[in-house]
Design an enzyme around this catalytic site. Sequence first.
Site, PDB file in Angstrom:
ATOM      1  CD  GLN A  50       0.641  -8.944  -2.622  1.00  0.00           C
ATOM      2  OE1 GLN A  50       1.289  -9.627  -3.396  1.00  0.00           O
ATOM      3  NE2 GLN A  50      -0.591  -8.576  -2.908  1.00  0.00           N
ATOM      4  CG  ASP A  56      -1.878  -1.205   1.191  1.00  0.00           C
ATOM      5  OD1 ASP A  56      -2.213  -1.697   0.110  1.00  0.00           O
ATOM      6  OD2 ASP A  56      -2.234  -1.667   2.294  1.00  0.00           O
ATOM      7  CB  THR A 100       1.679 -12.327   0.515  1.00  0.00           C
ATOM      8  OG1 THR A 100       0.635 -12.883  -0.300  1.00  0.00           O
ATOM      9  CG2 THR A 100       2.876 -11.946  -0.350  1.00  0.00           C
ATOM     10  CG  ASN A 106      -2.820 -10.770  -2.500  1.00  0.00           C
ATOM     11  OD1 ASN A 106      -2.792 -10.523  -3.695  1.00  0.00           O
ATOM     12  ND2 ASN A 106      -1.794 -11.334  -1.875  1.00  0.00           N
ATOM     13  CB  ALA A 107      -2.760  -6.384  -5.189  1.00  0.00           C
ATOM     14  N   GLY A 108      -4.634  -4.206  -3.781  1.00  0.00           N
ATOM     15  CA  GLY A 108      -5.602  -3.150  -4.093  1.00  0.00           C
ATOM     16  C   GLY A 108      -4.797  -1.933  -4.478  1.00  0.00           C
ATOM     17  CG  HIS A 109      -2.041  -1.961  -7.006  1.00  0.00           C
ATOM     18  ND1 HIS A 109      -1.096  -2.485  -7.852  1.00  0.00           N
ATOM     19  CD2 HIS A 109      -1.796  -2.532  -5.790  1.00  0.00           C
ATOM     20  CE1 HIS A 109      -0.324  -3.330  -7.196  1.00  0.00           C
ATOM     21  NE2 HIS A 109      -0.735  -3.382  -5.938  1.00  0.00           N
ATOM     22  CB  THR A 135      -9.764  -6.219   3.656  1.00  0.00           C
ATOM     23  OG1 THR A 135      -8.700  -5.412   4.177  1.00  0.00           O
ATOM     24  CG2 THR A 135      -9.172  -7.417   2.935  1.00  0.00           C
ATOM     25  CE  LYS A 161       2.275  -2.412  -4.343  1.00  0.00           C
ATOM     26  NZ  LYS A 161       2.015  -2.022  -2.947  1.00  0.00           N
TER      27      LYS A 161
HETATM   28  P1  GDP Z   1      -0.822   0.382  -3.540  1.00  0.00           P
HETATM   29  O1  GDP Z   1      -1.404  -0.899  -3.089  1.00  0.00           O
HETATM   30  O2  GDP Z   1       0.653   0.451  -3.291  1.00  0.00           O
HETATM   31  O3  GDP Z   1      -1.161   0.736  -4.964  1.00  0.00           O
HETATM   32  O4  GDP Z   1      -1.464   1.514  -2.615  1.00  0.00           O
HETATM   33  P2  GDP Z   1      -3.020   1.622  -2.156  1.00  0.00           P
HETATM   34  O5  GDP Z   1      -3.818   2.105  -3.305  1.00  0.00           O
HETATM   35  O6  GDP Z   1      -3.465   0.389  -1.490  1.00  0.00           O
HETATM   36  O7  GDP Z   1      -2.904   2.701  -1.006  1.00  0.00           O
HETATM   37  C1  GDP Z   1      -2.405   3.965  -1.215  1.00  0.00           C
HETATM   38  C2  GDP Z   1      -3.479   4.974  -0.798  1.00  0.00           C
HETATM   39  O8  GDP Z   1      -2.911   6.248  -0.663  1.00  0.00           O
HETATM   40  C3  GDP Z   1      -4.574   5.142  -1.843  1.00  0.00           C
HETATM   41  O9  GDP Z   1      -5.760   5.484  -1.196  1.00  0.00           O
HETATM   42  C4  GDP Z   1      -4.066   6.283  -2.695  1.00  0.00           C
HETATM   43  O10 GDP Z   1      -5.111   6.997  -3.358  1.00  0.00           O
HETATM   44  C5  GDP Z   1      -3.423   7.154  -1.642  1.00  0.00           C
HETATM   45  N1  GDP Z   1      -2.260   7.939  -2.087  1.00  0.00           N
HETATM   46  C6  GDP Z   1      -1.275   7.595  -2.957  1.00  0.00           C
HETATM   47  N2  GDP Z   1      -0.320   8.540  -2.970  1.00  0.00           N
HETATM   48  C7  GDP Z   1      -0.704   9.500  -2.095  1.00  0.00           C
HETATM   49  C8  GDP Z   1      -0.114  10.724  -1.634  1.00  0.00           C
HETATM   50  O11 GDP Z   1       0.980  11.117  -2.030  1.00  0.00           O
HETATM   51  N3  GDP Z   1      -0.802  11.420  -0.690  1.00  0.00           N
HETATM   52  C9  GDP Z   1      -1.996  11.009  -0.196  1.00  0.00           C
HETATM   53  N4  GDP Z   1      -2.600  11.761   0.725  1.00  0.00           N
HETATM   54  N5  GDP Z   1      -2.589   9.868  -0.609  1.00  0.00           N
HETATM   55  C10 GDP Z   1      -1.936   9.117  -1.526  1.00  0.00           C
HETATM   56  P1  IMO Z   2      -0.965  -4.186  -2.267  1.00  0.00           P
HETATM   57  O1  IMO Z   2      -0.519  -4.719  -3.601  1.00  0.00           O
HETATM   58  C1  IMO Z   2      -1.026  -4.653   2.068  1.00  0.00           C
HETATM   59  C2  IMO Z   2      -1.153  -8.739   3.626  1.00  0.00           C
HETATM   60  C3  IMO Z   2      -2.420  -9.178   4.322  1.00  0.00           C
HETATM   61  C4  IMO Z   2      -1.854 -10.188   5.307  1.00  0.00           C
HETATM   62  C5  IMO Z   2      -0.744 -10.848   4.512  1.00  0.00           C
HETATM   63  C6  IMO Z   2      -1.142 -12.152   3.839  1.00  0.00           C
HETATM   64  O2  IMO Z   2      -2.258  -3.460  -2.317  1.00  0.00           O
HETATM   65  O3  IMO Z   2       0.127  -3.408  -1.602  1.00  0.00           O
HETATM   66  P2  IMO Z   2      -2.700 -12.839   1.803  1.00  0.00           P
HETATM   67  O4  IMO Z   2      -4.076 -12.403   1.410  1.00  0.00           O
HETATM   68  O5  IMO Z   2      -1.672 -12.530   0.779  1.00  0.00           O
HETATM   69  O6  IMO Z   2      -2.667 -14.255   2.249  1.00  0.00           O
HETATM   70  O7  IMO Z   2      -2.352 -11.965   3.111  1.00  0.00           O
HETATM   71  O8  IMO Z   2      -0.363  -9.915   3.509  1.00  0.00           O
HETATM   72  N1  IMO Z   2      -1.364  -8.220   2.250  1.00  0.00           N
HETATM   73  C7  IMO Z   2      -1.280  -6.924   1.935  1.00  0.00           C
HETATM   74  N2  IMO Z   2      -1.083  -5.836   2.714  1.00  0.00           N
HETATM   75  N3  IMO Z   2      -1.133  -4.514   0.727  1.00  0.00           N
HETATM   76  C8  IMO Z   2      -1.300  -5.588  -0.066  1.00  0.00           C
HETATM   77  O9  IMO Z   2      -1.274  -5.513  -1.425  1.00  0.00           O
HETATM   78  C9  IMO Z   2      -1.429  -6.867   0.527  1.00  0.00           C
HETATM   79  N4  IMO Z   2      -1.625  -8.119   0.064  1.00  0.00           N
HETATM   80  C10 IMO Z   2      -1.568  -8.937   1.124  1.00  0.00           C
HETATM   81  O10 IMO Z   2      -3.039  -8.089   4.975  1.00  0.00           O
HETATM   82  O11 IMO Z   2      -1.260  -9.519   6.385  1.00  0.00           O
HETATM   83 MG    MG Z   3      -2.922  -1.609  -1.817  1.00  0.00          MG
END
Ligand code: GDP
Ligand code: IMO
Ligand code: MG
Length: 422
Positions: free
Chosen positions: A223, A13, A238, A38-41, A300, A16
């Site tokens: 991740q 998170d 993971t 499991n990823a959320g981008h 989640t 990315k």
């Molecule tokens: P990823 O899994 O690495 O792609 O990251 P996520 O999307 O799970 O989590 C990043 C969160 O931070 C998302 O809600 C983005 O919209 C937000 N985000 C990303 N870059 C920035 C930033 O520079 N500032 C703020 N405030 N939010 C950001």
């Molecule tokens: P992105 O790509 C943050 C964490 C879960 C748990 C552990 C194992 O959005 O950064 P799994 O479902 O893989 O068996 O879970 O890994 N986890 C993540 N935490 N960002 C993620 O993906 C994750 N994918 C898995 O919370 O602790």
């Molecule tokens: Mg994420």
Amino acid sequence: MAVDVLLGLQWGDEGKGKIVDYLAPSYQCVARFQGGPNAGHTLVINGKKTVLHTIPSGIFHDDISNLIGNGVVIDPSTLMKEIATLEAIDLEWKSKLLIAQKAHLILPTHKVLDAASEAAKGKAKIGSTLKGIGPTYMDKTGRNGLRIGDVHLSGFKEKYEALKAKHLRLLKQYPDFEFSLEEEEAKWWEGIEGLKSIPVVDSAYYLGGLLAEGKNILAEGAQGSMLDIDFGTYPFVTSSNTTTSSACKGLGIPPSAIGEVIGITKAYCTRVGSGPFPTELFDDTGEELRKVGKEFGATTGRPRRCGWIDIPQLNYAIMINGVTQLVITKIDVMDSFDEVQAGVKYKYNGSSTAQLPFDMEGVEIEIEHQVFKGWKQALNSISNYQDLPGEAKEYLSFLEDTLKTPVKFVSTGPDRKDLIIR
Ligand code: GDP
Ligand code: IMO
Ligand code: MG
């Protein structure tokens, strides 16, 4: 002609998705190489938010292919749901999306096994996203898995039934765990039908061909490095390798093709799920990071644990990944802080060290902090590095010096446009 790799240096998170979306136009293909739903981008484009789980984050750009690589595990029903969200915003995806034929399939019973195994662990649970990731990779390495290419062959239904029957036998180990499969299975088979309309490729030949034509590829990690099955905080990790070398085996490209390794870290640190987190904050500052940073899981919805940036942890991640440039995200979250801290040293077993212990959960780690003056100013509208307040530049220079890697991008908000390029 190269494959640049972009990956998270913490526990996921790091932002990315946002950075891949920004960088994508410089490449001809964006390819996911591991993990699964499991990823959320998260991508925010002109204020509109989209969360991608399996689809690579280059999908919003024309003239780029987006490959779900062989190292990814795919749940057909969640992939179709993801596609429906793109269709709901009229995003043309059909001409841009490809799937590797050797990518493995997540079955409904993999998800049930994931949930049953977590429930049985009780307090020791990993905090899995329960998307079936662990059981699917277990079947892959156990040589039982079903692959995307199998969907197009005769006898697929029989293979599915045989694997499902094996899973049902395994589930007998959890007699108290109740589940029903009917609805999930119906959605899964609908997803399989949907999958048939997405072009399937051999990722090694496809990417090898692009490289031979002199094209550039961006490999998108999921991740974070500390969730890597070998190098992370095992067993709270993971089930895939999340580090640079995984791009080779998750795509079928040679190590010699790798160019830049772009490592992303938040200006602080978060973790979702269980496991060690040495710089975690349990006070108002931690709460403030969660509130201002909207630190709730993109997959989640769970609250993310928050803390200061961890320099020994980042140096370790930079070392194992061979990071050549850094992206610092979410620096704006600390705009109103009087002071910002960084964990700079670990103390455990009586000695002070910059190295991570074997068992981060089993030892009491004390953190030595370095304190920086807050900048007390909104950074979001700043587009030149030079225009950043002195205190923010001081913090960034510290990161650059102590991590011995150049900071190339500083992200100051969720939107695609909120980015300082150096
Ligand atoms: P990823 O899994 O690495 O792609 O990251 P996520 O999307 O799970 O989590 C990043 C969160 O931070 C998302 O809600 C983005 O919209 C937000 N985000 C990303 N870059 C920035 C930033 O520079 N500032 C703020 N405030 N939010 C950001
Ligand atoms: P992105 O790509 C943050 C964490 C879960 C748990 C552990 C194992 O959005 O950064 P799994 O479902 O893989 O068996 O879970 O890994 N986890 C993540 N935490 N960002 C993620 O993906 C994750 N994918 C898995 O919370 O602790
Ligand atoms: Mg994420």
